[in-house]
Design a protein around this motif. Sequence first.
Motif, PDB file in Angstrom:
ATOM      1  N   LEU A   1       0.831  -1.203   0.000  1.00  0.00           N
ATOM      2  CA  LEU A   1       0.000   0.000   0.000  1.00  0.00           C
ATOM      3  C   LEU A   1       0.869   1.258   0.000  1.00  0.00           C
ATOM      4  N   ALA A   2       1.961   1.236   0.744  1.00  0.00           N
ATOM      5  CA  ALA A   2       2.871   2.389   0.796  1.00  0.00           C
ATOM      6  C   ALA A   2       3.444   2.685  -0.589  1.00  0.00           C
ATOM      7  N   TYR A   3       3.814   1.640  -1.329  1.00  0.00           N
ATOM      8  CA  TYR A   3       4.323   1.859  -2.691  1.00  0.00           C
ATOM      9  C   TYR A   3       3.269   2.524  -3.580  1.00  0.00           C
ATOM     10  N   ILE A   4       2.021   2.156  -3.394  1.00  0.00           N
ATOM     11  CA  ILE A   4       0.944   2.755  -4.190  1.00  0.00           C
ATOM     12  C   ILE A   4       0.826   4.248  -3.868  1.00  0.00           C
ATOM     13  N   PHE A   5       0.804   4.580  -2.570  1.00  0.00           N
ATOM     14  CA  PHE A   5       0.697   5.997  -2.196  1.00  0.00           C
ATOM     15  C   PHE A   5       1.923   6.784  -2.645  1.00  0.00           C
ATOM     16  N   ALA A   6       3.071   6.172  -2.588  1.00  0.00           N
ATOM     17  CA  ALA A   6       4.293   6.854  -3.040  1.00  0.00           C
ATOM     18  C   ALA A   6       4.231   7.121  -4.541  1.00  0.00           C
ATOM     19  N   ARG A   7       3.647   6.201  -5.284  1.00  0.00           N
ATOM     20  CA  ARG A   7       3.517   6.398  -6.732  1.00  0.00           C
ATOM     21  C   ARG A   7       2.712   7.662  -7.022  1.00  0.00           C
ATOM     22  N   PHE A   8       1.761   7.981  -6.139  1.00  0.00           N
ATOM     23  CA  PHE A   8       0.954   9.190  -6.300  1.00  0.00           C
ATOM     24  C   PHE A   8       1.507  10.362  -5.485  1.00  0.00           C
TER      25      PHE A   8
ATOM     26  N   ASP B   1       2.210  10.762  -2.385  1.00  0.00           N
ATOM     27  CA  ASP B   1       1.765  10.996  -1.010  1.00  0.00           C
ATOM     28  C   ASP B   1       2.771  10.294  -0.091  1.00  0.00           C
ATOM     29  N   TYR B   2       3.973  10.889  -0.047  1.00  0.00           N
ATOM     30  CA  TYR B   2       5.088  10.270   0.681  1.00  0.00           C
ATOM     31  C   TYR B   2       4.859  10.240   2.181  1.00  0.00           C
ATOM     32  N   ALA B   3       4.210  11.257   2.719  1.00  0.00           N
ATOM     33  CA  ALA B   3       3.959  11.295   4.162  1.00  0.00           C
ATOM     34  C   ALA B   3       3.075  10.118   4.579  1.00  0.00           C
TER      35      ALA B   3
ATOM     36  N   ALA C   1       4.988   6.766   4.186  1.00  0.00           N
ATOM     37  CA  ALA C   1       5.911   6.558   5.301  1.00  0.00           C
ATOM     38  C   ALA C   1       5.151   6.202   6.578  1.00  0.00           C
ATOM     39  N   SER C   2       3.994   6.840   6.784  1.00  0.00           N
ATOM     40  CA  SER C   2       3.225   6.580   8.006  1.00  0.00           C
ATOM     41  C   SER C   2       2.752   5.124   8.068  1.00  0.00           C
ATOM     42  N   LEU C   3       2.525   4.516   6.920  1.00  0.00           N
ATOM     43  CA  LEU C   3       2.107   3.112   6.877  1.00  0.00           C
ATOM     44  C   LEU C   3       3.215   2.168   7.349  1.00  0.00           C
ATOM     45  N   LEU C   4       4.459   2.639   7.283  1.00  0.00           N
ATOM     46  CA  LEU C   4       5.605   1.779   7.602  1.00  0.00           C
ATOM     47  C   LEU C   4       6.286   2.127   8.920  1.00  0.00           C
ATOM     48  N   SER C   5       6.028   3.309   9.454  1.00  0.00           N
ATOM     49  CA  SER C   5       6.810   3.785  10.601  1.00  0.00           C
ATOM     50  C   SER C   5       6.732   2.865  11.809  1.00  0.00           C
TER      51      SER C   5
ATOM     52  N   ALA D   1      10.185   8.801   3.457  1.00  0.00           N
ATOM     53  CA  ALA D   1      10.325   9.820   4.497  1.00  0.00           C
ATOM     54  C   ALA D   1      11.267  10.946   4.059  1.00  0.00           C
ATOM     55  N   ALA D   2      12.235  10.631   3.226  1.00  0.00           N
ATOM     56  CA  ALA D   2      13.204  11.633   2.771  1.00  0.00           C
ATOM     57  C   ALA D   2      12.544  12.773   1.994  1.00  0.00           C
ATOM     58  N   HIS D   3      11.336  12.557   1.514  1.00  0.00           N
ATOM     59  CA  HIS D   3      10.599  13.591   0.778  1.00  0.00           C
ATOM     60  C   HIS D   3       9.841  14.550   1.693  1.00  0.00           C
ATOM     61  N   VAL D   4       9.807  14.252   2.990  1.00  0.00           N
ATOM     62  CA  VAL D   4       8.992  15.030   3.926  1.00  0.00           C
ATOM     63  C   VAL D   4       9.906  15.582   5.022  1.00  0.00           C
ATOM     64  N   GLN D   5      10.135  16.897   5.008  1.00  0.00           N
ATOM     65  CA  GLN D   5      11.118  17.495   5.915  1.00  0.00           C
ATOM     66  C   GLN D   5      10.856  17.168   7.382  1.00  0.00           C
ATOM     67  N   ASP D   6       9.600  17.177   7.804  1.00  0.00           N
ATOM     68  CA  ASP D   6       9.298  16.848   9.201  1.00  0.00           C
ATOM     69  C   ASP D   6       9.740  15.430   9.546  1.00  0.00           C
ATOM     70  N   LEU D   7       9.619  14.520   8.599  1.00  0.00           N
ATOM     71  CA  LEU D   7      10.033  13.133   8.844  1.00  0.00           C
ATOM     72  C   LEU D   7      11.551  13.009   8.838  1.00  0.00           C
ATOM     73  N   VAL D   8      12.217  13.772   7.979  1.00  0.00           N
ATOM     74  CA  VAL D   8      13.687  13.757   7.934  1.00  0.00           C
ATOM     75  C   VAL D   8      14.252  14.135   9.297  1.00  0.00           C
ATOM     76  N   ASN D   9      13.582  15.040   9.978  1.00  0.00           N
ATOM     77  CA  ASN D   9      14.047  15.509  11.282  1.00  0.00           C
ATOM     78  C   ASN D   9      13.549  14.656  12.445  1.00  0.00           C
ATOM     79  N   SER D  10      12.870  13.558  12.134  1.00  0.00           N
ATOM     80  CA  SER D  10      12.284  12.733  13.187  1.00  0.00           C
ATOM     81  C   SER D  10      13.249  11.671  13.697  1.00  0.00           C
TER      82      SER D  10
END
Length: 101
Positions: free
Chosen positions: A8-15, A17-19, A22-26, A46-55
């Motif tokens: 499912l995460a790969y599907i959202f990433a294809r569109f 929706d990286y946040a 990533a939330s599906l896998l965290s 997560a690398a596409h989402v600055q808040d996640l990079v800093n997490s």
Amino acid sequence: NKDNNLKLAYIFARFKDYAFAASLLSEYVKQDNPSEQLLFAYISFAAHVQDLVNSKVFAVALNKAEKMNHEKYCKLFGEPFLTIQVLDNPIVKEDYFKACK
């Protein structure tokens, strides 16, 4: 189930929706012994989402990835994979310089 979440995460990433991807896998990243594929997928999303990079979870994922596949981990930094901005996270930066420089 982590396999379904990974698909499912790969599907959202294809569109792009990286946040959400990533939330599906965290949660699985935090567990003992996540698969290499799951770790590197989480890192790339997560690398596409600055808040996640800093997490903390991002730092944990990279730390586990380095232990699992040191060579692949070191190749992540720089184009075309992770931009140098991920080193804005001080934990990530310290771990990277210890492991790869």
